[in-house]
Write a protein that holds these residues in place. Structure first.
Motif, PDB file in Angstrom:
ATOM      1  N   GLU A 120     -17.405   0.943  -1.321  1.00  0.00           N
ATOM      2  CA  GLU A 120     -17.808   0.090  -0.203  1.00  0.00           C
ATOM      3  C   GLU A 120     -18.583  -1.115  -0.746  1.00  0.00           C
ATOM      4  O   GLU A 120     -19.744  -1.352  -0.387  1.00  0.00           O
ATOM      5  CB  GLU A 120     -18.654   0.906   0.782  1.00  0.00           C
ATOM      6  CG  GLU A 120     -17.926   2.161   1.256  1.00  0.00           C
ATOM      7  CD  GLU A 120     -18.754   3.044   2.187  1.00  0.00           C
ATOM      8  OE1 GLU A 120     -19.845   2.623   2.614  1.00  0.00           O
ATOM      9  OE2 GLU A 120     -18.297   4.162   2.475  1.00  0.00           O
ATOM     10  N   ARG A 151     -16.228   6.657  -4.133  1.00  0.00           N
ATOM     11  CA  ARG A 151     -17.159   6.900  -3.036  1.00  0.00           C
ATOM     12  C   ARG A 151     -18.442   7.590  -3.521  1.00  0.00           C
ATOM     13  O   ARG A 151     -19.542   7.137  -3.266  1.00  0.00           O
ATOM     14  CB  ARG A 151     -16.455   7.766  -1.980  1.00  0.00           C
ATOM     15  CG  ARG A 151     -17.318   8.107  -0.784  1.00  0.00           C
ATOM     16  CD  ARG A 151     -16.479   8.770   0.303  1.00  0.00           C
ATOM     17  NE  ARG A 151     -17.270   9.004   1.494  1.00  0.00           N
ATOM     18  CZ  ARG A 151     -17.560   8.072   2.403  1.00  0.00           C
ATOM     19  NH1 ARG A 151     -17.110   6.841   2.251  1.00  0.00           N
ATOM     20  NH2 ARG A 151     -18.293   8.365   3.449  1.00  0.00           N
ATOM     21  N   GLU A 173     -18.950   0.500   4.381  1.00  0.00           N
ATOM     22  CA  GLU A 173     -17.587   0.075   4.677  1.00  0.00           C
ATOM     23  C   GLU A 173     -16.751   1.315   4.942  1.00  0.00           C
ATOM     24  O   GLU A 173     -17.110   2.422   4.545  1.00  0.00           O
ATOM     25  CB  GLU A 173     -16.983  -0.674   3.486  1.00  0.00           C
ATOM     26  CG  GLU A 173     -17.734  -1.928   3.112  1.00  0.00           C
ATOM     27  CD  GLU A 173     -16.825  -2.914   2.405  1.00  0.00           C
ATOM     28  OE1 GLU A 173     -16.232  -3.758   3.096  1.00  0.00           O
ATOM     29  OE2 GLU A 173     -16.694  -2.817   1.171  1.00  0.00           O
TER      30      GLU A 173
HETATM   31 NI    NI Z   1     -20.256   4.636   3.522  1.00  0.00          NI
END
Ligand code: NI
Length: 270
Positions: A76, A116, A163
């Motif tokens: 993100e 992530r 995001e």
């Molecule tokens: Ni997140």
């Protein structure tokens, strides 16, 4: 939600950088510190998982204390790069209206990989409240260790910039104590909407989105914890990973500006 260890990387023509170029990100953030009256504090825990907190050198106790945090999830990247774009583009005069602190990129290991979670497969945005049963990440442990300080720095508002890599529309989470604060989430939604299409109504991650906003969704996330701990307002924006990277960066930069202006102007509302 995507696979936690799948790598995502983008290039920003506007900022002349790849999304995973952590050395460039940190160098350019550092270059903004003096201009914004900030100093960097190394929260630890070690070289491969390091959390930086930027704090105002001379906070004015009469001003609202606000914290902007980004980069909890490494795929993100518009959060940290949007924050950098904000710092590079905006006039630091805003620091005269608020005591701004920053956690510019919480999960630097994940950001460098474009994944992530961090390199140990830990989610840096979970585990802030024991009752949910999640184990905090290495980054989360040091943030919890500095919990008293972070609660003070975020006492009038916390914004986290996330995001959603699978989406092509933006939305936000809002935590507001007073009905009159709803004007603030509307302003943030409009700021996102100037750059990106919005989810108007629907279900995302099992939450109801109404007019682009998920209201008061408690989980063990960082912003949910700080709101529970007394922060006046908390927001979490979700820009869509399917949109152009530079558009997402510009959206995040504008959201941060609107958030700071609104919190500065909203003193005494609640
Ligand atoms: Ni997140």
């Amino acid at each position: 939600m995507n696979e936690p260890q799948q790598a995502y990387q983008w290039h920003s023509p506007m900022l002349s950088s790849a999304s995973h170029d952590v050395p460039q990100l940190l160098a350019r953030l550092q270059a903004q510190l003096a201009r914004w009256g900030l100093q960097a504090q190394d929260l630890g825990p070690d070289d491969s998982n390091r959390v930086w907190l930027y704090r105002k050198i001379m906070p004015d106790p009469a001003l609202p204390a606000v914290l902007v945090a980004a980069g909890f999830h490494g795929e993100e990247p518009a959060g940290p790069w949007g924050l950098l774009h904000f710092l590079e583009q905006q006039d630091p005069v805003l620091q005269r209206q608020v005591n701004l602190s920053l956690l510019p990129a919480v999960n630097l290991a994940g950001l460098g990989l474009g994944t992530r979670f961090n390199q140990h497969g830990e989610n840096p945005n979970r585990g802030y409240q024991e009752r949910y049963g999640h184990t905090p990440s290495r980054e989360g442990v040091v943030l919890l260790q500095h919990g008293d300080v972070l609660q003070q720095l975020a006492r009038n508002g916390i914004l986290t910039c996330h995001e959603d890599v699978l989406l092509s529309q933006a939305y936000l989470y809002s935590f507001e104590r007073e009905p009159q604060h709803a004007a603030l989430s509307a302003q943030l939604r409009q700021a996102l909407g100037r750059h990106l299409p919005l989810i108007v109504d629907g279900i995302v991650d099992d939450c109801q989105v109404n007019n682009g906003v998920i209201k008061n969704h408690a989980d063990s996330s960082f912003e949910s914890w700080l709101f529970d701990a007394g922060a006046e307002l908390a927001y979490c924006t979700e820009t869509p990973g399917q949109a152009e990277f530079d558009v997402r960066i510009r959206a995040v930069a504008e959201v941060i500006q609107v958030f700071l202006q609104q919190v500065a102007g909203a003193r005494g509302l609640g």
